[in-house]
Structure formats: C-alpha cells, structure tokens
Design a protein around this motif. Structure first.
Motif, short mmCIF file in Angstrom:
data_model
loop_
_atom_site.label_atom_id
_atom_site.label_comp_id
_atom_site.label_asym_id
_atom_site.label_seq_id
_atom_site.Cartn_x
_atom_site.Cartn_y
_atom_site.Cartn_z
N ASN A 181 0.78 -1.43 -0.05
CA ASN A 181 0.00 0.08 -0.14
C ASN A 181 0.81 1.28 -0.11
O ASN A 181 0.39 2.44 -0.16
CB ASN A 181 -0.83 -0.07 1.05
N LEU A 182 2.21 1.10 0.04
CA LEU A 182 3.06 2.42 -0.17
C LEU A 182 3.14 2.71 -1.58
O LEU A 182 2.92 1.58 -2.55
CB LEU A 182 4.38 2.02 0.61
N SER A 183 3.72 3.67 -2.01
CA SER A 183 4.04 4.09 -3.43
C SER A 183 5.46 4.39 -3.45
O SER A 183 6.14 5.07 -2.59
CB SER A 183 3.11 5.61 -3.56
N CYS A 184 6.04 3.62 -4.39
CA CYS A 184 7.38 3.77 -4.64
C CYS A 184 7.64 4.28 -5.98
O CYS A 184 7.29 3.56 -7.07
CB CYS A 184 8.07 2.65 -4.48
N THR A 185 7.88 5.43 -6.10
CA THR A 185 8.54 6.04 -7.68
C THR A 185 9.99 6.44 -7.59
O THR A 185 10.66 6.56 -6.41
CB THR A 185 7.60 7.41 -7.77
N TYR A 186 10.36 6.62 -8.81
CA TYR A 186 12.05 6.94 -8.92
C TYR A 186 12.23 7.75 -10.37
O TYR A 186 11.37 7.58 -11.09
CB TYR A 186 12.80 5.76 -8.92
N ILE A 187 13.37 8.52 -10.32
CA ILE A 187 13.47 9.14 -11.42
C ILE A 187 14.80 8.58 -12.10
O ILE A 187 15.84 8.18 -11.59
CB ILE A 187 14.03 10.54 -11.25
N ALA A 219 6.28 7.01 -0.35
CA ALA A 219 5.12 7.91 0.00
C ALA A 219 4.00 6.97 0.61
O ALA A 219 3.50 5.92 0.15
CB ALA A 219 4.70 8.89 -0.84
N THR A 220 3.12 7.53 1.51
CA THR A 220 2.00 7.34 1.81
C THR A 220 1.07 8.41 1.76
O THR A 220 1.62 9.37 1.37
CB THR A 220 1.76 6.74 3.30
N GLY A 221 -0.37 8.37 2.05
CA GLY A 221 -1.34 9.53 1.91
C GLY A 221 -0.70 10.50 3.00
O GLY A 221 -1.03 11.63 2.97
N ALA A 222 0.07 10.25 4.24
CA ALA A 222 0.20 10.97 5.04
C ALA A 222 1.71 11.72 4.86
O ALA A 222 2.00 12.53 5.68
CB ALA A 222 0.26 10.29 6.55
N GLY A 223 2.42 11.23 4.25
CA GLY A 223 3.70 11.84 4.00
C GLY A 223 4.76 10.96 3.32
O GLY A 223 4.31 9.66 3.10
N GLY A 224 6.11 11.00 3.27
CA GLY A 224 6.90 10.02 2.81
C GLY A 224 8.51 10.66 2.94
O GLY A 224 8.65 11.69 3.53
N TYR A 225 8.99 9.95 2.35
CA TYR A 225 10.71 9.91 2.11
C TYR A 225 11.33 9.98 0.82
O TYR A 225 10.71 9.35 -0.26
CB TYR A 225 11.41 8.93 3.11
N THR A 226 12.33 10.82 0.64
CA THR A 226 13.07 10.86 -0.50
C THR A 226 14.45 10.40 -0.41
O THR A 226 15.16 10.87 0.53
CB THR A 226 13.04 12.19 -0.98
N ILE A 227 14.87 9.45 -1.16
CA ILE A 227 16.18 9.12 -1.35
C ILE A 227 17.05 9.89 -2.56
O ILE A 227 16.39 9.51 -3.51
CB ILE A 227 16.57 7.57 -1.38
N SER A 228 17.90 10.59 -2.32
CA SER A 228 18.71 11.24 -3.32
C SER A 228 19.81 10.69 -3.63
O SER A 228 20.74 10.16 -2.52
CB SER A 228 18.80 12.68 -3.08
N LEU A 229 20.26 10.29 -4.81
CA LEU A 229 21.52 9.65 -5.16
C LEU A 229 22.23 10.50 -6.12
O LEU A 229 21.83 11.14 -6.79
CB LEU A 229 20.95 8.26 -6.11
#
Length: 166
Positions: free
Chosen positions: A100-106, A141-151
């Motif tokens: 149920n989490l969302s994982c996106t990437y660039i 991310a979730t609906g309440a917030g999330g985290y970003t990993i910058s590479l």
C-alpha cells in the motif's frame, strides 16, 4: 415536577467536543503509522544501497547490483552478485514495505513507478564508486507523507530526507 426528558445544549456541545478530540487523535495515529512504514522502507533501502556499494568496492568476485521490485505482498530489495544476464546469485533479500506504499523513482530524467513492469536497478562502478545506473531519486510515500532518497551519480553517495523538509 421537573421535565428531564432531553439533553441540554451544554451536554451536546461537550459530547461533540470530546468526539472531535478523539477523532483528531485517531487520524493523527493512523497518519503516524503510515509515515513510519515509509520511513522503515527508506531506511532498509538505504542500507541495501550502502551494502551494494561496499560489496562492489571491496573486491567482490563478480558485479554486485541491487534490484527493487513490487511483488504480491509488498516491495522487496534483492542484492545480487554476478551479471544480470547470467543467473546471478542472490546475496540478500529483504522485504522493504507493504504494497500500500507508493514507490516512484527518476531514471534518466523520467519519473517511473515501481510495478510489475518497472523495477529499480542500482549498481556502482568498481573503480570510482560512482553510480553506474541512471537512477537519481527514489520517493516512498503514503497519503500522510513520505521520504526521498537522493542519489549523487558522480560520487555514489545518497541521502534520505523526509518529504516536506521536516
């Protein structure tokens, strides 16, 4: 004789105020639990990225790379040793978080979502420690917030930050 068959306006206001406070506490708790799942996902993924880099630079006998996939019961991070085309050996595998989490990437400037068709593959250059893949950012991310990993491609370093700057 006094008429006691109803509630006073004061009693109704007090009950509504109590319900409002309880509802606020419950919604905060649900958001906190969701954000904690995103934080755990990001922390586990960060550790796997670091492990992949250490294995690559420490003279592992074969190429090492990390793959993040979405499976039926959630997201998984798998650390492989060997060429991707030659049946690599699984060095470690860890469940990163629930489905149920969302994982996106660039990847190469294009935003993608981890799903059955898209996986994240991260690898490092043996001589410099730089990322040899084109992934520059991973968002969990979730609906309440999330985290970003910058590479940082040129150095092979990465950072984890809470979305929204907190």
């Amino acid at each position: 004789m006094k008429n006691d068959r109803g509630y006073t306006l004061i009693q109704l206001i007090v009950v509504i105020a109590i319900l409002g406070v309880l509802l606020g506490v419950a919604s905060y708790s649900i958001g906190y639990v969701s954000t904690t799942k995103a934080k755990n996902f990001s922390t586990k993924l960060s550790a796997l990225i670091s492990q992949c880099r250490v294995d690559t630079l420490s003279g592992s006998p074969a190429d090492t790379y990390l793959e993040v996939t979405l499976e039926d019961d959630g997201y998984y991070g798998t650390l492989y040793e060997g060429k991707k085309d030659d049946s690599p050996v699984v060095k470690s595998r860890e469940k990163l978080g629930p489905k149920n989490l969302s994982c996106t990437y660039i990847d190469a400037g294009t935003e993608k979502t981890v799903d059955a068709a898209n996986t994240i593959t991260i690898s490092f250059d043996r001589s410099t420690g730089a990322f040899s893949s084109n992934v520059t950012q991973i968002d969990v991310a979730t609906g309440a917030g999330g985290y970003t990993i910058s590479l940082v491609k040129t150095t092979g370093y990465h950072t984890v930050a809470r979305q929204g700057g907190a």
